[in-house]
Write an enzyme that holds these catalytic residues in place. Structure first.
Site, PDB file in Angstrom:
ATOM      1  N   ASP A   1      -0.329  -5.800   0.284  1.00 59.40           N
ATOM      2  CA  ASP A   1      -1.597  -6.094  -0.379  1.00 59.40           C
ATOM      3  C   ASP A   1      -1.384  -7.354  -1.201  1.00 59.40           C
ATOM      4  OD1 ASP A   1      -3.141  -3.885   0.476  1.00 59.40           O
ATOM      5  OD2 ASP A   1      -2.248  -2.608  -1.066  1.00 59.40           O
TER       6      ASP A   1
ATOM      7  N   HIS B   1      -3.853  -0.721  -6.178  1.00 61.06           N
ATOM      8  CA  HIS B   1      -4.215  -1.950  -6.898  1.00 61.06           C
ATOM      9  C   HIS B   1      -4.384  -1.703  -8.394  1.00 61.06           C
ATOM     10  CE1 HIS B   1      -6.263  -3.399  -2.909  1.00 61.06           C
ATOM     11  NE2 HIS B   1      -4.954  -3.356  -2.819  1.00 61.06           N
ATOM     12  N   GLU B   2      -5.109  -0.644  -8.714  1.00 61.28           N
ATOM     13  CA  GLU B   2      -5.371  -0.331 -10.119  1.00 61.28           C
ATOM     14  C   GLU B   2      -4.065  -0.079 -10.875  1.00 61.28           C
ATOM     15  OE1 GLU B   2      -8.827   1.117  -7.570  1.00 61.28           O
ATOM     16  OE2 GLU B   2      -6.651   1.160  -7.425  1.00 61.28           O
TER      17      GLU B   2
ATOM     18  N   CYS C   1       0.858  -1.167   0.000  1.00 58.41           N
ATOM     19  CA  CYS C   1       0.000   0.000   0.000  1.00 58.41           C
ATOM     20  C   CYS C   1       0.908   1.235   0.000  1.00 58.41           C
ATOM     21  CB  CYS C   1      -0.900   0.011   1.226  1.00 58.41           C
ATOM     22  SG  CYS C   1      -1.840   1.548   1.406  1.00 58.41           S
TER      23      CYS C   1
ATOM     24  N   VAL D   1       6.016 -14.173 -23.955  1.00 61.91           N
ATOM     25  CA  VAL D   1       6.798 -13.651 -22.835  1.00 61.91           C
ATOM     26  C   VAL D   1       7.565 -14.822 -22.217  1.00 61.91           C
ATOM     27  CG1 VAL D   1       5.001 -13.880 -21.051  1.00 61.91           C
ATOM     28  CG2 VAL D   1       6.750 -12.139 -20.808  1.00 61.91           C
ATOM     29  N   GLU D   2       8.824 -14.590 -21.902  1.00 63.14           N
ATOM     30  CA  GLU D   2       9.652 -15.626 -21.271  1.00 63.14           C
ATOM     31  C   GLU D   2       9.248 -15.677 -19.800  1.00 63.14           C
ATOM     32  OE1 GLU D   2      12.030 -17.731 -19.128  1.00 63.14           O
ATOM     33  OE2 GLU D   2      12.524 -15.594 -18.914  1.00 63.14           O
TER      34      GLU D   2
END
EC number: 1.7.1.13
Length: 154
Positions: free
Chosen positions: A59, A93-94, A52, A74-75
């Site tokens: 979080d 979070h967003e 946070c 993607v590796e």
């Protein structure tokens, strides 16, 4: 079946320090050996952690990333290190969720990508974040992400 060209990779098969921030994390890609075939690749991070930005408290989230590759994949080790770099990073979070998706899109330029970030509640309110680049191509088998919404006791 052809061998995947891994000559440009710097982390796979090597001992690598965990990146200290998401910005310094190196995401790497390998050629998609199945170009011309639309299929879904899913990565699930059931124990994602960030901090946070206000309290410094951890979080936690369950993150599911689905994408339809174009020229590259993607590796996975680089993705794991990238996700790990959030452990000591303070962001809402967003911001974490959308940053992850946009970094992968920037790297791969996939045909399609979606992220579902299912965050555990802080203060009793779960904050789940969903984003996708557009409509998935027709005819692609796209399973549900299968993460139940948070239910407290009851």
């Amino acid at each position: 079946m052809t061998m995947t060209d891994v000559s440009g990779l710097s982390q796979l098969g090597a001992q690598v320090e965990a990146p200290k921030t998401p910005e310094e994390a190196v995401l790497e890609k390998v050629p998609n050996g199945n170009q011309g075939t639309d299929y879904v690749v899913r990565f699930t991070a059931p124990e994602f952690t960030s901090l946070c930005p206000m309290t410094g408290q951890p979080d936690f989230a369950h993150i599911v990333i689905d994408y339809i590759p174009n020229g590259f994949l993607v590796e996975s080790k680089s993705l794991k290190l990238f996700l790990h770099s959030f452990r000591n990073h303070g962001a809402f979070h967003e911001d974490c969720s959308i940053y992850i998706a946009k970094r992968i899109v920037e790297l791969l330029k996939p045909k399609w990508l979606r992220i579902g970030a299912y965050w555990y509640p802080r203060g009793g309110i779960p904050i789940d974040v969903f984003w996708q680049t557009g409509e998935a191509p027709a005819g692609v088998w796209l399973p549900e992400q299968g993460v139940a919404t948070y239910r407290g006791r009851g």
